[in-house]
Scaffold this motif. Structure first.
Motif, PDB file in Angstrom:
ATOM      1  N   PRO A  93       0.830  -1.197   0.000  1.00 53.68           N
ATOM      2  CA  PRO A  93       0.000   0.000   0.000  1.00 53.68           C
ATOM      3  C   PRO A  93       0.870   1.255   0.000  1.00 53.68           C
ATOM      4  CG  PRO A  93      -0.131  -1.165   2.111  1.00 53.68           C
ATOM      5  CD  PRO A  93       0.665  -2.020   1.177  1.00 53.68           C
ATOM      6  N   LEU A  94       0.395   2.284  -0.676  1.00 53.33           N
ATOM      7  CA  LEU A  94       1.089   3.571  -0.657  1.00 53.33           C
ATOM      8  C   LEU A  94       0.582   4.345   0.563  1.00 53.33           C
ATOM      9  CD1 LEU A  94       2.977   5.465  -2.506  1.00 53.33           C
ATOM     10  CD2 LEU A  94       0.834   6.688  -2.909  1.00 53.33           C
ATOM     11  N   PHE A 109      -4.316   2.121  -0.583  1.00 51.57           N
ATOM     12  CA  PHE A 109      -3.733   3.339  -0.023  1.00 51.57           C
ATOM     13  C   PHE A 109      -4.065   3.480   1.462  1.00 51.57           C
ATOM     14  CE2 PHE A 109      -4.847   3.925  -4.440  1.00 51.57           C
ATOM     15  CZ  PHE A 109      -3.686   4.459  -4.987  1.00 51.57           C
ATOM     16  N   ILE A 110      -3.094   3.962   2.219  1.00 51.38           N
ATOM     17  CA  ILE A 110      -3.339   4.363   3.600  1.00 51.38           C
ATOM     18  C   ILE A 110      -3.093   5.858   3.654  1.00 51.38           C
ATOM     19  CG2 ILE A 110      -2.643   4.162   6.015  1.00 51.38           C
ATOM     20  CD1 ILE A 110      -1.578   1.389   5.430  1.00 51.38           C
ATOM     21  N   VAL A 111      -4.120   6.606   4.003  1.00 47.41           N
ATOM     22  CA  VAL A 111      -3.949   8.053   3.991  1.00 47.41           C
ATOM     23  C   VAL A 111      -4.122   8.606   5.396  1.00 47.41           C
ATOM     24  CG1 VAL A 111      -6.350   8.362   3.256  1.00 47.41           C
ATOM     25  CG2 VAL A 111      -4.742  10.246   2.990  1.00 47.41           C
ATOM     26  N   ALA A 112      -3.206   9.485   5.774  1.00 48.21           N
ATOM     27  CA  ALA A 112      -3.307  10.147   7.072  1.00 48.21           C
ATOM     28  C   ALA A 112      -3.798  11.566   6.832  1.00 48.21           C
ATOM     29  CB  ALA A 112      -1.944  10.170   7.762  1.00 48.21           C
ATOM     30  N   ASP A 113      -4.947  11.889   7.416  1.00 49.73           N
ATOM     31  CA  ASP A 113      -5.476  13.253   7.338  1.00 49.73           C
ATOM     32  C   ASP A 113      -4.936  13.991   8.541  1.00 49.73           C
ATOM     33  OD1 ASP A 113      -6.964  15.510   6.724  1.00 49.73           O
ATOM     34  OD2 ASP A 113      -8.674  14.848   7.901  1.00 49.73           O
ATOM     35  N   THR A 114      -4.141  15.032   8.293  1.00 54.22           N
ATOM     36  CA  THR A 114      -3.484  15.687   9.418  1.00 54.22           C
ATOM     37  C   THR A 114      -4.052  17.076   9.654  1.00 54.22           C
ATOM     38  OG1 THR A 114      -1.750  16.610   8.038  1.00 54.22           O
ATOM     39  CG2 THR A 114      -1.367  14.423   8.938  1.00 54.22           C
ATOM     40  N   PRO A 115      -3.997  17.536  10.892  1.00 52.53           N
ATOM     41  CA  PRO A 115      -4.585  18.826  11.233  1.00 52.53           C
ATOM     42  C   PRO A 115      -3.742  19.978  10.697  1.00 52.53           C
ATOM     43  CG  PRO A 115      -4.025  17.532  13.193  1.00 52.53           C
ATOM     44  CD  PRO A 115      -3.370  16.888  12.043  1.00 52.53           C
ATOM     45  N   GLY A 116      -4.414  21.074  10.366  1.00 48.08           N
ATOM     46  CA  GLY A 116      -3.707  22.225   9.828  1.00 48.08           C
ATOM     47  C   GLY A 116      -3.294  23.231  10.876  1.00 48.08           C
ATOM     48  N   VAL A 162      -4.732  13.293  13.804  1.00 52.94           N
ATOM     49  CA  VAL A 162      -4.521  12.584  12.559  1.00 52.94           C
ATOM     50  C   VAL A 162      -5.469  11.378  12.485  1.00 52.94           C
ATOM     51  CG1 VAL A 162      -2.590  11.373  13.646  1.00 52.94           C
ATOM     52  CG2 VAL A 162      -2.767  11.387  11.180  1.00 52.94           C
ATOM     53  N   ALA A 163      -6.099  11.216  11.318  1.00 53.44           N
ATOM     54  CA  ALA A 163      -6.982  10.066  11.101  1.00 53.44           C
ATOM     55  C   ALA A 163      -6.403   9.234   9.973  1.00 53.44           C
ATOM     56  CB  ALA A 163      -8.379  10.545  10.710  1.00 53.44           C
ATOM     57  N   TYR A 164      -6.455   7.935  10.132  1.00 51.98           N
ATOM     58  CA  TYR A 164      -5.970   7.060   9.074  1.00 51.98           C
ATOM     59  C   TYR A 164      -7.161   6.472   8.345  1.00 51.98           C
ATOM     60  CZ  TYR A 164      -1.549   7.601  11.436  1.00 51.98           C
ATOM     61  OH  TYR A 164      -0.422   8.142  11.995  1.00 51.98           O
ATOM     62  N   ARG A 165      -7.092   6.503   7.015  1.00 49.48           N
ATOM     63  CA  ARG A 165      -8.174   5.973   6.197  1.00 49.48           C
ATOM     64  C   ARG A 165      -7.612   5.049   5.125  1.00 49.48           C
ATOM     65  NH1 ARG A 165     -13.551   6.814   7.815  1.00 49.48           N
ATOM     66  NH2 ARG A 165     -12.995   7.690   9.830  1.00 49.48           N
ATOM     67  N   TYR A 166      -8.469   4.173   4.652  1.00 51.28           N
ATOM     68  CA  TYR A 166      -8.029   3.123   3.736  1.00 51.28           C
ATOM     69  C   TYR A 166      -8.932   3.117   2.522  1.00 51.28           C
ATOM     70  CZ  TYR A 166      -5.921   2.194   8.143  1.00 51.28           C
ATOM     71  OH  TYR A 166      -5.224   2.371   9.301  1.00 51.28           O
TER      72      TYR A 166
END
Ligand SMILES: Nc1nc2c(ncn2[C@@H]2O[C@H](COP(=O)(O)OP(=O)(O)O)[C@@H](O)[C@H]2O)c(=O)[nH]1
Ligand SMILES: [Mg+2]
Lengths: 501, 317
Positions: free
Chosen positions: A35-36, A117-124, A105-109
């Motif tokens: 996975p990327l 893909f594993i994506v980390a949504d990070t706070p701004g 941070v939230a991890y989504r697939y």
């Protein structure tokens, strides 16, 4: 202790009546890639959560019941387009939903036909930069968002810098909310140009800039040609599908020992995850920090005795002779060894309100090794100018260069060479919290100041006395004049006997 | 003490199976790494074992992580008394087969006060028989680390949770002050009374779980496979009507349907789905085209958005 062979023996027990045993079926088509891992970053409200929500939505990773909850929760918050608030798919915490921001941070697939893909949504928000660093530490690629109307902000620069520092080499610049600029091509090109300059100053070469409307789903999964005929580059998902994952480390074999497995008298194995290179039976290895040499006889896993293991593999290693190996040691290739020493240079990101205090003793954990360290800040990166300014201490969110001084031998590769054995965290012994994430840049060959190695007094003391002495202020101020070595009480007696005798 | 003969006994009969694809292999390696790290760093780890598919995978990974040794910690099953009968039979079989230490805990207060999902409602029942019971069992065992099979793709608040998830002495989770977690370097430092929940399956999705069960031939409770079973419809859910304690309400009738379960918990609170999936291949292809998430069948998640986070803050797993 129980029978070591249990795990084998039980495999033969016949299936009980209540057990469902899946029949052997032909293997399904296997995916050929790992996975990327990616992160999204950028400033508050640039649309990071919306973009990921859109990725999940358009790759069908959102199920009907989740969509229904989404529609329900979006009531009253709908935008002009009447589309649901995709960010609610991501911002799962109550506080986030109430304040309409991303805190953690939230991890989504999600996956396409080509890859997962594993994506980390990070706070701004700046106060949550530590969470952004968290997401960046494992990512292969960063998607940096900017609001097309606003352009680059300090926070964008900060995120790009942290991402680079954390070893990310592939960037996508998503110029978002392009719909709100009437799909202004000149604006897009101006922002892309500015970002490329920033990227170059950070040493990043791989940048793809894409004009995007996360909300409307243009150039995310589906192309936005209808609104932006002038753009003929790839969509976001096309870039992600082609990106490379972190390649296997090329430096020598590294096995940080997590535990010693001794299920019976006749078996002794060293368990850990290969952190670099590869190993096979017959290879000569060195155990660090002791420096003892041995040969690999077997690589044991549950499935079979393997004839090789590579970076990433969780294995149990058996050596050909009785050597003293314990948790925190590192087993390495004899012909390509890491750096060992008491003094290193590193870069770090300060993650907590207390910042990093000069002279304070922290715990440093790298791989499975945890040891005491004193951290001396040297400089701090000014994100406006890109210059490193002298600094005595590092406040929260600061990126700094530091000197690390250890009581006992430390073992590292540079982070540039190995993203596992070159990485560490600092733990505050007072709060037990993780206060910094750091990356080794080099070993310090000589100690600073006027005292040369020869001028240092070496004190061998029982461990408890050594700890007490080193904790005193007096010693902290003069630590370059003396080196304290911890020994067992028994060994101390021997030393004294030697001197007396 | 029995001895291992090098070469011969170390060869596992399972070695005949084809190698895992790189995606599952990466997930497996990560989970094994977490298992070993926690076992080495904590004094009294325990593994929460709920008998479901995720627990089955978790247990399989634990056995792999410590092979050729034994799993070096006990399994904890928090029993409510309302689990599917087939789950308990399966659990007992597994514990014996793999030579595991099992701790079973039922909340004595709940049992004494006869707390049931029918009399007390799903929220209060869950609170007493699961959340409170779990706290009791963890306190009694003085466990400083508890492995769980939670996955980040299950639910929005779980997507935010760390792999080492810190808990206060009264088992609370503070989602706003989680420790940063960088690379695969985990911070296991805690004070006395504090603990962590460790989640080796954090990065697995539901499809990964099923593909792994298939690739590794992992035994699971047969309720996951479709079969003709007695059911009754209640609150829009199909409930298994096998247990004599289930009383039919006015207007309810028992009937047979070909059904299976996507998740397993307490039978009165777990909805079945209509399905013809009788093999793992069927289940996987059903999943790949599924339009609802697995949590849809669970009564306890449906109360409100954010209900899981609230439960977790209070100490629910
Ligand atoms: N018009 C328009 N609005 C957008 C777009 N992307 C995000 N938004 C809106 O911008 C606001 C902030 O988005 P959000 O995803 O929460 O930003 P974050 O703070 O970066 O996660 C929300 O109201 C979104 O609906 C876009 O492409 N076009
Ligand atoms: Mg957001």
């Amino acid at each position: 202790m129980t029978a070591p062979a249990t795990a084998n023996a039980v495999e033969h027990v016949a299936a009980g009546e209540v057990l469902a045993f899946p029949a052997q079926e032909p293997a399904r088509a296997t995916r050929d890639s790992r996975p990327l891992r990616l992160i999204t970053c950028g400033s508050v409200d640039d649309g990071k959560s919306t973009l990921i929500g859109r990725l999940l939505w358009d790759t069908k990773a959102v199920k009907e019941d989740q969509a229904a909850t989404l529609q329900r929760d979006s009531k009253g918050k709908q935008n002009d387009l009447g589309l649901p608030d995709f960010a609610l798919l991501l911002d799962g915490l109550q506080a986030e939903r109430e304040q309409g921001i991303t805190i953690d941070v939230a991890y989504r697939y999600f996956s396409t036909d080509k890859r997962s893909f594993i994506v980390a949504d990070t706070p701004g928000h700046e106060q949550y930069t530590r969470n952004m660093a968290t997401g960046a530490s494992t990512a292969d690629l960063a998607v940096l968002l900017v609001d097309a109307r606003v352009g680059l902000l300090e926070q964008t620069r900060r995120h790009a810098t942290i991402a680079t520092l954390m070893g990310i080499k592939q960037f996508v610049l998503a110029v978002n909310k392009i719909d709100l600029t009437d799909y202004d091509r000149a604006r897009f090109e101006q922002i892309s140009h500015e970002f490329r300059e920033l990227a170059l100053s950070l040493g990043v070469r791989q940048v793809t800039a894409i004009p995007v409307s996360a909300l409307k789903g243009e150039n995310v999964v589906y192309d936005g040609r209808a609104s932006m005929p002038w753009y003929d580059g790839p969509t976001l998902i096309e870039v992600l599908e082609l990106a490379t994952t972190r390649s296997a480390q090329t430096v020598g074999f590294r096995l940080p020992v997590q535990r010693v497995s001794r299920p019976g008298e006749s078996f002794r194995g060293y368990q850990g995850t290969v952190a670099g290179g590869s190993v096979k039976p017959g290879d000569s290895v060195v155990i660090l920090p002791s420096g003892m040499v041995a040969n690999v006889t077997k690589i044991v896993t549950f499935d079979l005795v393997r004839n090789a293991a590579v970076a990433g593999d969780a294995i149990t290693l058996v050596l050909d002779r009785q050597v003293d190996v314990s948790r925190g040691d590192m087993i390495v290739a004899i012909d390509s060894q890491p750096l060992t020493g008491l003094s290193f240079d590193a870069q770090l990101v300060a993650l907590q309100a207390e910042g990093i205090q000069p002279g304070k003793r922290y715990w440093l954990k790298s791989g499975s090794r945890r040891q005491r360290v004193q951290v001396q800040p040297a400089s701090q990166l000014d994100l406006q100018t890109g210059k490193w300014n002298h600094a005595e201490q590092l406040p929260m969110n600061a990126i700094g260069k530091v000197h690390l001084a250890f009581d006992e031998q430390a073992i590292f590769d540079s982070y540039e060479q190995n993203r596992t054995t070159g990485a560490f965290i600092l733990i505050d012994p007072d709060t037990n919290n993780t206060v910094a994430g750091g990356m080794i840049t080099a070993k310090r060959s000589a100690l600073g100041g006027i005292h040369t190695e020869d001028a240092r007094v070496i004190l061998s003391l029982p461990a408890d006395l050594a700890d007490q002495l080193m904790a005193t202020e007096l010693f902290a101020g003069r630590r370059e004049e003396a080196e304290v070595r911890r020994v067992s009480a028994g060994r101390a007696v021997e030393i004294i006997d030697d001197i007396d005798g | 003490m029995p001895h291992i003969h090098p070469e011969t006994e170390l060869h596992n009969p399972q070695s005949a199976k084809p190698p895992l694809d790189p995606h599952l292999k990466a997930l497996e390696n990560e989970a094994i790494h977490i298992f070993r790290e926690v076992a080495a760093e904590f004094e009294r780890p325990v593994m929460l074992y709920s008998i479901g598919k995720d627990s089955s995978v978790l247990l399989h990974l634990a056995r792999k992580a410590f092979y050729p040794g034994r799993v070096p910690f006990p399994l904890l099953h928090v029993n409510t008394g309302w689990k599917f009968a087939e789950m308990i039979a399966f659990r007992n079989e597994i514990v014996e087969r793999y030579d595991l230490d099992l701790i079973e805990h039922v909340n004595p207060r709940g049992a004494a006060e006869n707390v049931t999902p029918f009399t007390h409602g799903s929220a209060l029942y869950t609170d007493i028989m699961k959340t409170e019971a779990l706290r009791q069992a963890l306190d009694a065992g003085q466990f400083d680390a508890a492995f769980g099979g939670a996955r980040r793709d299950e639910e929005a608040s779980r997507a935010k949770e760390r792999i080492y998830s810190f808990r206060t002495p009264d088992h609370r989770w503070d989602p706003r002050n989680q420790r940063p977690e960088l690379w695969n370097v985990y911070n296991g430092m805690i004070r006395k009374g504090e603990s962590v929940r460790a989640f080796p399956l954090s990065n697995w999705t539901e499809v990964d779980i099923w593909r792994y069960i298939q690739a590794e031939d992992i035994p699971i409770v047969p309720l996951y496979f479709a079969e003709k079973r007695p059911i009754v419809e209640r609150d829009g859910m199909m409930i298994l009507a096998e247990d004599p304690r289930l009383e039919l309400l006015p207007g309810e009738t028992k009937r047979e349907e070909v059904i299976r379960f996507r998740t397993l918990g307490c039978f009165p609170l777990t909805g079945a789905i209509r399905s013809n999936a009788t093999t793992l291949d069927d289940i996987i292809s059903e999943l790949e085209t599924a339009t609802v998430s697995e949590r849809q069948g669970r009564a306890i998640d449906r109360d409100q958005s954010g209900s899981m986070e609230k439960k977790k803050r209070e100490g629910y797993f």
